[in-house]
Design an enzyme around this catalytic site. Structure first.
Site, PDB file in Angstrom:
ATOM      1  N   GLY A 141       0.807  -1.219   0.000  1.00  0.00           N
ATOM      2  CA  GLY A 141       0.000   0.000   0.000  1.00  0.00           C
ATOM      3  C   GLY A 141       0.835   1.261   0.000  1.00  0.00           C
ATOM      4  N   GLY A 143       2.399   2.471  -3.136  1.00  0.00           N
ATOM      5  CA  GLY A 143       2.553   3.000  -4.489  1.00  0.00           C
ATOM      6  C   GLY A 143       3.592   2.282  -5.327  1.00  0.00           C
ATOM      7  N   LEU A 144       4.230   1.239  -4.767  1.00  0.00           N
ATOM      8  CA  LEU A 144       5.246   0.513  -5.548  1.00  0.00           C
ATOM      9  C   LEU A 144       4.664  -0.752  -6.197  1.00  0.00           C
ATOM     10  CD1 LEU A 144       8.472   0.883  -3.341  1.00  0.00           C
ATOM     11  CD2 LEU A 144       7.688   2.317  -5.232  1.00  0.00           C
ATOM     12  N   GLY A 145       3.343  -0.826  -6.224  1.00  0.00           N
ATOM     13  CA  GLY A 145       2.698  -1.916  -6.977  1.00  0.00           C
ATOM     14  C   GLY A 145       2.756  -3.278  -6.308  1.00  0.00           C
ATOM     15  N   SER A 147       0.344  -4.804  -4.940  1.00  0.00           N
ATOM     16  CA  SER A 147      -0.857  -5.586  -5.292  1.00  0.00           C
ATOM     17  C   SER A 147      -0.644  -6.290  -6.631  1.00  0.00           C
ATOM     18  CB  SER A 147      -2.103  -4.695  -5.342  1.00  0.00           C
ATOM     19  OG  SER A 147      -1.960  -3.677  -6.306  1.00  0.00           O
ATOM     20  N   GLU A 193      -6.016  -7.987  -9.850  1.00  0.00           N
ATOM     21  CA  GLU A 193      -5.932  -6.547  -9.558  1.00  0.00           C
ATOM     22  C   GLU A 193      -7.327  -5.915  -9.510  1.00  0.00           C
ATOM     23  OE1 GLU A 193      -3.308  -4.796  -8.218  1.00  0.00           O
ATOM     24  OE2 GLU A 193      -2.787  -3.572  -9.936  1.00  0.00           O
ATOM     25  N   ASP A 204       0.148  -1.589 -13.814  1.00  0.00           N
ATOM     26  CA  ASP A 204       1.033  -2.197 -12.804  1.00  0.00           C
ATOM     27  C   ASP A 204       1.306  -3.671 -13.085  1.00  0.00           C
ATOM     28  OD1 ASP A 204       0.695   0.265 -11.715  1.00  0.00           O
ATOM     29  OD2 ASP A 204       0.083  -0.414  -9.733  1.00  0.00           O
TER      30      ASP A 204
END
Ligand SMILES: Nc1ncnc2c1ncn2[C@@H]1O[C@H](COP(=O)(O)OP(=O)(O)O)[C@@H](O)[C@H]1O
Ligand SMILES: C[C@@](O)(CCOP(=O)(O)O)CC(=O)O
Ligand SMILES: [Mg+2]
Length: 387
Positions: A141, A143-145, A147, A193, A204
């Site tokens: 969570g 922002g570096l992907g 998920s 996703e 992503d």
């Protein structure tokens, strides 16, 4: 037999959020990975459950396969060879399976990831018992992907032992997938996703699958051949946020102000296109490396301004921007914003002393800095050993 897969995280150099609304984005893989291993029990193990172990969180979830059969009777008889979306009915049954696991209150956001796991697993392997172990070098969570890396690694591990994919299991160490296999992994990961993000652009999961630096628009990717070394400082504000809520917030703003937001998205599209042209322009071109970097810095600042227009910046992000600007360095948020990570371009001629000073000042604010290799390989697989 065991398969182990790793999938990288990503940074978005330009175009987050706008890419969900059809604009171009530019992104690169980052050398931090999510690892997934998959093992089917042998008959002598006498194990009839599906287990998911999240190592970093010291959590284990387990479902008797009969319980999954009862909740998702539509699976098992016909396994899905092509990626399919999770229906509202299946989502409700999956939510019930996740709820039974009593995820600790402080980690409730993991429910989305666990739901994506149950969907992907049931679609690809039905009611087969297995143990899936996950660990990640990526902050969740931020922002570096994480998920997307989770969904890509999971899809690849599940497909590696399915009839849809045939891999050479005798290979030693990490090895890549073929083009057709990558496409399948990417499509399944996109379905995962969707469960986590609601309305992902597909950027992503595509970067995590294919690696590299890519230009992406409306589901289509172009691999970029970079003619310059890009060095980025990544600052994690450690302010938690949730991509699904931020993406929904931008969509609501777009409904309220369609004309203004459409101009914002168009401006981002132009920024991403210009940025990808600079990255690819031959070294012998008129522009020197310094001039290229100055243009990139200006484009990053413009993109950050437009992300503020979309309402996804945050006080912590603004603190990082102010701090790096003191050293004449340009920054922008990366990923969904609202906290999470900020990128700062480190020009080639910048001295190590200045870099250390910026990092020290950012860390004195409570932020965490890292520099990682960008533009490396995408998803890879390893059989047997423990690479
Ligand atoms: N290793 C993991 N194990 C379980 N769930 C994960 C993992 N990595 C990501 N997730 C899921 O993805 C969510 C974070 O995704 P998101 O909000 O899109 O942020 P980001 O993708 O930038 O890290 C987590 O809350 C969790 O549901
Ligand atoms: C905001 C967005 O552009 C990127 C989200 O990335 P992350 O989940 O914050 O790492 C959403 C998307 O492209 O699906
Ligand atoms: Mg995400």
């Amino acid at each position: 037999m065991e398969v182990r897969v790793r999938a990288p995280g990503k940074i978005i150099l330009a175009g987050e959020h706008a890419v969900v609304h059809g604009s171009t984005a530019v992104a690169a893989s980052v050398g931090l990975y999510t690892y997934v291993s998959l093992r089917f029990p042998t008959p002598s193990d006498n194990d009839d459950s599906l287990k998911l172990q999240l190592k970093d969180m010291a959590l284990e979830f387990s479902w008797p396969v009969d319980r999954i059969k009862e909740a998702l009777p539509e699976f098992g008889s016909s396994l899905s060879p092509t990626p399919t979306s999770c229906s509202i009915k299946s989502m409700k049954s999956i939510a019930a399976l996740v709820e039974e696991q009593n995820i600790p209150e402080a980690k409730v956001e993991l429910a989305a990831g666990v739901s994506a796991f149950l969907w992907l697993y049931s679609c690809i392997h039905g009611f087969k018992p297995a143990t899936v172990v996950v660990n990640s070098e990526l902050p969740l969570g931020s922002g570096l992907g994480s998920s997307a890396a989770f969904c890509v690694a999971l899809s690849a591990a599940l497909l590696a032992f399915s009839d849809s994919v045939s891999l050479d299991m005798s290979q030693q160490g990490w090895s890549g997938f073929g083009e057709g296999e990558l496409e399948l992994v990417n499509k399944w990961a996109f379905e995962g996703e969707k469960i986590i993000h609601g309305k992902p652009s597909g950027l992503d999961n595509t970067v995590s699958t294919y690696g590299n630096i890519i230009k992406f628009k409306s589901g289509a990717l172009t691999r970029l051949k970079s003619n310059m070394t890009l060095k980025m400082l990544i600052t994690n504000t450690k302010v938690g946020r949730n991509t699904k809520a931020l993406v929904a917030g931008v969509s609501e703003r777009t409904i309220r102000h369609p004309d203004a937001m459409s101009l914002v998205f168009n401006a981002v599209d132009s920024i991403s296109k210009e940025l990808s042209a600079i990255i690819q322009s031959p070294a012998s071109d008129d522009l020197s490396i310094t001039e290229k970097e100055e243009k990139m810095e200006e484009l990053m600042e413009m993109n950050q301004g437009l992300l503020q227009c979309m309402g996804v910046s945050h006080a912590s992000i603004e603190t990082v921007l102010r701090t790096t600007l003191k050293y004449k360095l340009a920054s922008k948020l990366t990923g969904a914003g609202g906290g999470g990570c900020v990128l700062t371009l480190l020009p080639t001629l910048l001295s190590g002393t200045v870099v250390n000073k910026v990092i020290a000042e950012l860390e004195s604010c409570g932020f965490q800095c890292l520099t990682a290799a960008i533009g490396g390989k995408g998803v890879e697989v390893c059989f047997g050993g423990s690479s």
